[in-house]
Scaffold this motif. Structure first.
Motif, short mmCIF file in Angstrom:
data_model
loop_
_atom_site.label_atom_id
_atom_site.label_comp_id
_atom_site.label_asym_id
_atom_site.label_seq_id
_atom_site.Cartn_x
_atom_site.Cartn_y
_atom_site.Cartn_z
N ASP A 42 0.84 -1.20 0.00
CA ASP A 42 0.00 0.00 0.00
C ASP A 42 0.88 1.25 0.00
N HIS A 43 1.73 1.38 1.03
CA HIS A 43 2.63 2.52 1.15
C HIS A 43 3.97 2.06 1.71
N VAL A 44 4.99 2.90 1.50
CA VAL A 44 6.31 2.73 2.11
C VAL A 44 6.79 4.10 2.57
N VAL A 45 7.37 4.17 3.76
CA VAL A 45 8.00 5.39 4.23
C VAL A 45 9.52 5.22 4.19
N ILE A 46 10.18 6.21 3.61
CA ILE A 46 11.64 6.18 3.43
C ILE A 46 12.29 7.10 4.46
N PRO A 47 12.96 6.55 5.47
CA PRO A 47 13.65 7.37 6.47
C PRO A 47 15.00 7.85 5.95
N SER A 48 15.57 8.83 6.63
CA SER A 48 16.83 9.43 6.19
C SER A 48 17.90 9.32 7.27
N GLU A 49 19.14 9.59 6.85
CA GLU A 49 20.28 9.51 7.76
C GLU A 49 21.00 10.85 7.92
N ASN A 50 20.84 11.76 6.96
CA ASN A 50 21.49 13.06 6.97
C ASN A 50 20.76 13.95 5.95
N PRO A 56 2.68 6.30 -3.77
CA PRO A 56 2.57 5.51 -2.55
C PRO A 56 3.75 5.65 -1.59
N LEU A 57 4.79 6.39 -1.99
CA LEU A 57 5.97 6.54 -1.15
C LEU A 57 5.91 7.85 -0.38
N TYR A 58 6.36 7.78 0.88
CA TYR A 58 6.48 8.96 1.73
C TYR A 58 7.87 9.00 2.33
N ALA A 59 8.23 10.12 2.95
CA ALA A 59 9.59 10.28 3.46
C ALA A 59 9.59 10.75 4.90
N ALA A 60 10.72 10.49 5.56
CA ALA A 60 11.05 11.10 6.84
C ALA A 60 12.43 11.72 6.68
N ALA A 61 12.67 12.82 7.36
CA ALA A 61 13.96 13.52 7.23
C ALA A 61 14.56 13.75 8.60
N GLY A 62 15.86 13.48 8.71
CA GLY A 62 16.51 13.67 10.00
C GLY A 62 17.96 13.23 9.97
N ILE A 63 18.59 13.26 11.16
CA ILE A 63 20.01 12.91 11.29
C ILE A 63 20.12 11.66 12.16
N HIS A 64 20.60 10.58 11.56
CA HIS A 64 20.81 9.30 12.22
C HIS A 64 21.86 9.47 13.32
N PRO A 65 21.75 8.71 14.43
CA PRO A 65 22.75 8.87 15.50
C PRO A 65 24.19 8.68 15.04
N GLN A 66 24.42 7.78 14.08
CA GLN A 66 25.78 7.56 13.61
C GLN A 66 26.32 8.74 12.80
N GLU A 67 25.42 9.63 12.38
CA GLU A 67 25.81 10.80 11.58
C GLU A 67 25.88 12.08 12.41
N THR A 68 25.59 11.98 13.70
CA THR A 68 25.48 13.21 14.51
C THR A 68 26.81 13.92 14.71
N LYS A 69 27.92 13.24 14.52
CA LYS A 69 29.21 13.93 14.67
C LYS A 69 29.39 15.00 13.60
N TYR A 70 28.60 14.91 12.52
CA TYR A 70 28.67 15.92 11.47
C TYR A 70 27.56 16.96 11.60
N LEU A 76 19.71 6.82 19.34
CA LEU A 76 21.00 6.48 19.95
C LEU A 76 21.47 5.14 19.44
N ASP A 77 22.77 5.04 19.13
CA ASP A 77 23.37 3.78 18.70
C ASP A 77 24.68 3.60 19.47
N TYR A 78 24.67 2.73 20.46
CA TYR A 78 25.85 2.50 21.29
C TYR A 78 26.64 1.27 20.85
N HIS A 79 26.30 0.71 19.69
CA HIS A 79 27.01 -0.47 19.20
C HIS A 79 28.33 -0.09 18.53
N TYR A 80 28.26 0.84 17.59
CA TYR A 80 29.46 1.23 16.85
C TYR A 80 30.12 2.49 17.39
N LEU A 81 29.35 3.41 17.93
CA LEU A 81 29.85 4.67 18.47
C LEU A 81 30.67 5.46 17.45
#
Length: 257
Positions: free
Chosen positions: A31-39, A55-69, A96-101
């Motif tokens: 029916d639909h798909v939402v596409i999240p973002s990382e930066n 049928p496609l929608y988006a989300a926009a934001g900064i992934h925790p692994q990208e927050t250093k930028y 938050l992602d504490y696996h790779y840091l």
């Protein structure tokens, strides 16, 4: 009734060879798909795809692994992008992602909180990425809770108790391919017990491919296997799972039927 994949990274380079074919299968089976973002860059790509295909929608934001930028200037560009397109229905994915840091914990916490406030200011839901950070994730959510704070715990990996806390805060719980893995006992228990009106399904494509396609690239059409596993665990028809999770997704993303 067709499934709604609430989280798939369709801009990922894993789809560069056959993205049109993957989207054709989406148009046929979902029916639909939402596409999240990382930066910011992937936010632009997600919005472009969403504006190209109905049928496609988006989300926009900064992934925790990208927050250093991350900078306030970049966040403002993301905010402007969100406000410029009606196809953007959430902020994310954030958390938050504490696996790779790749970014240190304090930097992640700062930008998680900052983007929660952005979502509240825009009156949008947000998509939470929580990897090995359940305690800090819940603490930040509780600190910033408000009447319009809402969203999705993407690719849930916690316990039934964690899910209870999230639902009290106004969040839906989304399960992905790991639910189908044979040894995911704790996830299966949580999915069985969480009320269906708080559940969502996703693929997190191109990652976390469920059986019977383990070892291959994941794609949104595979979300049916997550729906089938929830149906098996709850001992209800898969059509019931598809219908209710679709209804839940439409509600949280503010998409009209």
């Amino acid at each position: 009734m067709k499934p709604f994949d609430t989280h798939a990274h369709l801009y990922d380079k894993a789809f560069n060879r056959d993205r049109e074919e993957v989207i054709a299968r989406i148009l046929d089976r979902l029916d639909h798909v939402v596409i999240p973002s990382e930066n910011y860059e992937t936010s632009l790509q997600a919005v472009h795809l969403a504006e190209t295909y109905g049928p496609l929608y988006a989300a926009a934001g900064i992934h925790p692994q990208e927050t250093k930028y991350a900078t306030e200037e970049i966040l403002q560009k993301i905010a402007d992008l969100i406000e410029s397109s009606p196809k953007v229905r959430a902020v994310g994915e954030i958390g938050l992602d504490y696996h790779y840091l790749y970014s240190d914990k304090e930097t992640q916490k700062v930008w998680f909180a900052r983007q929660i406030e952005l979502a509240k200011d825009l009156d949008l839901p947000f998509l939470i990425h929580d990897r090995e950070a359940h305690g800090d994730t819940l603490a930040i959510l509780k600190e910033h809770k408000g009447k319009n704070m809402r969203g999705i715990m993407h690719c849930f990996s916690g316990s039934r108790e964690t899910a209870e806390e999230l639902m009290k805060l106004g969040f839906f719980i989304s399960f992905a391919g790991p639910l189908v893995f044979p040894n995911s006992r704790r996830l299966k228990e949580a999915a069985r017990d969480i009320p269906l009106d708080h559940l969502l399904i996703e693929t997190d494509s191109p990652y976390l491919t469920p059986p019977p396609h383990r070892g291959q690239r994941n794609e949104p059409a595979n979300v049916i296997y997550v729906a089938e596993e929830i149906a098996r665990l709850k001992e209800i028809p898969v059509e019931t799972v598809i219908e209710q999770t679709r209804k839940n997704a439409m509600q949280i993303y503010g998409i009209e039927a």
